[in-house]
Design a protein around this motif. Sequence first.
Motif, PDB file in Angstrom:
ATOM      1  N   GLN A  47       0.890  -1.040  -0.086  1.00  0.00           N
ATOM      2  CA  GLN A  47      -0.006  -0.171   0.124  1.00  0.00           C
ATOM      3  C   GLN A  47       0.904   0.829  -0.097  1.00  0.00           C
ATOM      4  O   GLN A  47       2.074   1.361   0.552  1.00  0.00           O
ATOM      5  N   TRP A  49       0.694   5.916   0.105  1.00  0.00           N
ATOM      6  CA  TRP A  49      -0.200   6.759   0.384  1.00  0.00           C
ATOM      7  C   TRP A  49       0.269   8.294   0.131  1.00  0.00           C
ATOM      8  O   TRP A  49       1.187   8.152   0.853  1.00  0.00           O
ATOM      9  N   ALA A  51       0.467  11.168   1.590  1.00  0.00           N
ATOM     10  CA  ALA A  51      -0.427  12.286   2.520  1.00  0.00           C
ATOM     11  C   ALA A  51       0.816  12.368   3.759  1.00  0.00           C
ATOM     12  O   ALA A  51       1.122  11.586   4.432  1.00  0.00           O
ATOM     13  N   LEU A  58      -2.518   7.022   9.438  1.00  0.00           N
ATOM     14  CA  LEU A  58      -2.553   6.389   8.781  1.00  0.00           C
ATOM     15  C   LEU A  58      -1.905   4.830   8.754  1.00  0.00           C
ATOM     16  O   LEU A  58      -2.485   3.476   8.414  1.00  0.00           O
TER      17      LEU A  58
END
Length: 295
Positions: A47, A49, A51, A58
Motif C-alpha cells: 500500500q 499513500w 499523505a 494512517l
Amino acid sequence: MPDAATPHLLILNAAEGLLQFAIAKEEQDPGPGVSVHAGNVTLLAFQAWHAPAQGAELLAPALHAAFARLRITPAHITRIACVRGPGSFTGLRLTLATAAGFGRAAGALLAGLDYLPLLAANAAAHINSELFPRPEGSSPQAFFWVLTHARRQLVHMQKFVAGKEGEPRPLTDILICSPTDAARVILAAHDSRAAFAPSMLLGSGLTRHREIFTSAFRTSATAQTPPPACLSPLFDHPTPESLLKAAAAQAYATADIVPLYVRHADAEENLERIALSLGLDPVRARAKFSRLLPL
C-alpha cells in the motif's frame, strides 16, 4: 489461515511524501502465477499513500487492516526492513519508531535500507542497457545520478554505476548542495565517454528542479557528447519489486536501525527562534541541546 510458523517480512518507507509498506512471506516454492518474488520471499500486500502530513494517523490503522485481510497477526512478522534515509525527518522518525516498537513487541529482527541506492537499483532494473551502443569488447554500463529533495532549495545527490549484471555501485558519498551546484558537478563528470556509458538523472530533486538541469545540459551539449538523460518522475519512488529485492538481501539483527539524516534538522537550525517563541532563553536552550547530542 497462515501457518503460525511461517515467517513474514514487513517493509516500511516514508523517506519522502509517499508512505509505503509491504508485507511478504518466506516460502520454498511460491508456485505459478506469483508476480513479485525475490529469492524465497513473496509479496502479499503493498500500500502507498501520498499523505506527507498524515502518516502517523494512517500507518498503524492501515497495518492493522492489512493484517486482518491477510489473516495474520504481529507474531507472524519475524523481520522488518525500514528505509533509514536520507529524507524527511518526520517520515523517517515515524517508520523507524514503528519498526523499533514493532520489533520489540513481536521479537522481530531489523534491517535498514539506504534510500538513494534503492532508487538507483530501481532505475537500473528498468533501463535496458542494450539500448545504448558500446564499443566492441567493452562491458555495458550506465551512470545514475540520484537526486532527492532536501528542503530549502537543496538536494541530496549520489552517483552510481550499473552494469548489465549486479546491483548499482556507489561512486561518491552522499552530497548535499543546491540544484545549480549539482548540475555543475554532473557536467564536470560528463565527458566524451557518455556515448558509451550514458548518464541518467532521477529522483524528486530532479523533478522539483528539472528546468535548472535541462537548461544547464542544453547549454553544454555537443554533437560528440550527448547530454545526461533526465528520467521520468515515475522513478521518484521505489517500486514494490525494488523494496522487496533490497529487503530480501539484507542482514537482520536485534539492534534498532540507525537513521541516515545527512543534513541538520530544521528544528536544530532554528533552535533560537523556537526557544524565543516558547518564552525560553535561546542561549540556555542551545547549551542544553548541545549536551543532548552524542559526542
